[in-house]
Enzyme design. Structure first.
Site, PDB file in Angstrom:
ATOM      1  N   SER A 142       0.848  -1.187   0.000  1.00  0.00           N
ATOM      2  CA  SER A 142       0.000   0.000   0.000  1.00  0.00           C
ATOM      3  C   SER A 142       0.885   1.238   0.000  1.00  0.00           C
ATOM      4  O   SER A 142       2.075   1.165   0.355  1.00  0.00           O
ATOM      5  CB  SER A 142      -0.883   0.013   1.257  1.00  0.00           C
ATOM      6  OG  SER A 142      -1.534   1.251   1.436  1.00  0.00           O
ATOM      7  N   TYR A 155      -2.902  -0.233  10.577  1.00  0.00           N
ATOM      8  CA  TYR A 155      -2.912  -0.641   9.165  1.00  0.00           C
ATOM      9  C   TYR A 155      -1.581  -0.266   8.507  1.00  0.00           C
ATOM     10  O   TYR A 155      -0.987  -1.061   7.772  1.00  0.00           O
ATOM     11  CB  TYR A 155      -4.074   0.034   8.446  1.00  0.00           C
ATOM     12  CG  TYR A 155      -4.171  -0.286   6.970  1.00  0.00           C
ATOM     13  CD1 TYR A 155      -4.830  -1.427   6.528  1.00  0.00           C
ATOM     14  CD2 TYR A 155      -3.609   0.561   6.016  1.00  0.00           C
ATOM     15  CE1 TYR A 155      -4.924  -1.727   5.173  1.00  0.00           C
ATOM     16  CE2 TYR A 155      -3.696   0.277   4.661  1.00  0.00           C
ATOM     17  CZ  TYR A 155      -4.353  -0.864   4.241  1.00  0.00           C
ATOM     18  OH  TYR A 155      -4.434  -1.153   2.889  1.00  0.00           O
TER      19      TYR A 155
END
Length: 251
Positions: A142, A155
């Site tokens: 990501s 996250y």
């Protein structure tokens, strides 16, 4: 350079978390490039719907956060159907909360879903690939592998770990003929981001913050995946490929 370098005919690809979103799009893209796809998810009904939608031959339902279950599913599939040549570790989840209020159980779920799954499935598949002297592993990282935003610190930690585990996989397994790389998507319109897509204030921020000036569309990840899954990337290892509209290179 021949376009045949990108041809995946005769290869078989397992894509975790492929019932919807990015995994579903990548599965469809790999199939279009010639690969036989194996879908994965925990929800058997949703997985079967995706299998029909993508006209896939195989749907392998198992929990990627369960090490023993992942190994049993992979070993059983290889024994029954043959080699998994390409693995896309896509399964993931999000939980948004200020860090000082972040629930401990949600933190643990993020660790299991976003990073333990990459280890569990990656190890199970790699054991077979090593014996064959070839294989492609693509982990979905990501922009949060490199950047942070308020409310998603755990996250961010998991996606940083995915990027570094990818480097570790390459370091251990390149000598066995495996190429292990990661794709780091920016902000894409997916079910995981539905709340953000629906937020006008966030949309305005994102359009100004991203040089491309928009959300990514999941089909725009397919080319990067085909490249890393194909013979076009035989000397690419431990790389994190950002597909983000330029958000990581611009202030």
């Amino acid at each position: 350079m021949s376009i045949q370098l990108f041809d995946l005919t005769g290869k078989r690809a397992l894509i975790t978390g492929s019932s919807q979103g990015i995994g579903h799009a990548l599965a469809g893209g790999l199939k279009a490039a010639g690969a036989e796809i194996v879908l994965n998810g925990r929800d058997a009904a949703r997985l079967e719907t995706a299998r029909v939608e993508l006209d896939a031959r195989h749907a392998l339902a198992f929990d990627v956060t369960d090490h023993a279950a992942a190994r049993a599913a992979i070993d059983g599939f290889e024994a029954a159907h043959g080699a998994i040549d390409i693995l896309v570790n896509n399964a993931g989840m999000q939980h948004r909360s200020p860090l000082e209020e972040f629930p401990a159980d949600a933190f643990e779920r993020l660790l299991r879903t976003n990073i333990s799954s990459v280890f569990n499935v990656g190890q199970a598949v790699a054991r077979h690939m090593i014996g064959r002297g070839a294989g492609k592993i693509i982990n979905i990282a990501s922009v949060q592998s490199a950047l942070a935003r308020p409310g998603i610190a755990p996250y961010t930690a998991t996606k940083g770990a995915v990027a570094n585990l990818t480097k570790g996989m390459a370091t251990d397994w390149a000598k066995h003929g495996l190429q292990c790389n990661a794709i780091a998507p920016g902000y894409f319109e997916t079910p995981l981001n539905a709340a953000l897509v629906a937020d006008p204030e966030f949309n305005s921020w994102l359009e100004k913050r991203t040089p491309a000036g928009r959300w990514g569309q999941v089909d725009e990840l397919v080319g990067a995946c085909i490249f890393l899954a194909s013979a076009a990337s035989t000397f690419v290892n431990g790389h994190v490929l950002y597909v983000d509209g330029g958000i990581t290179v611009s202030l």
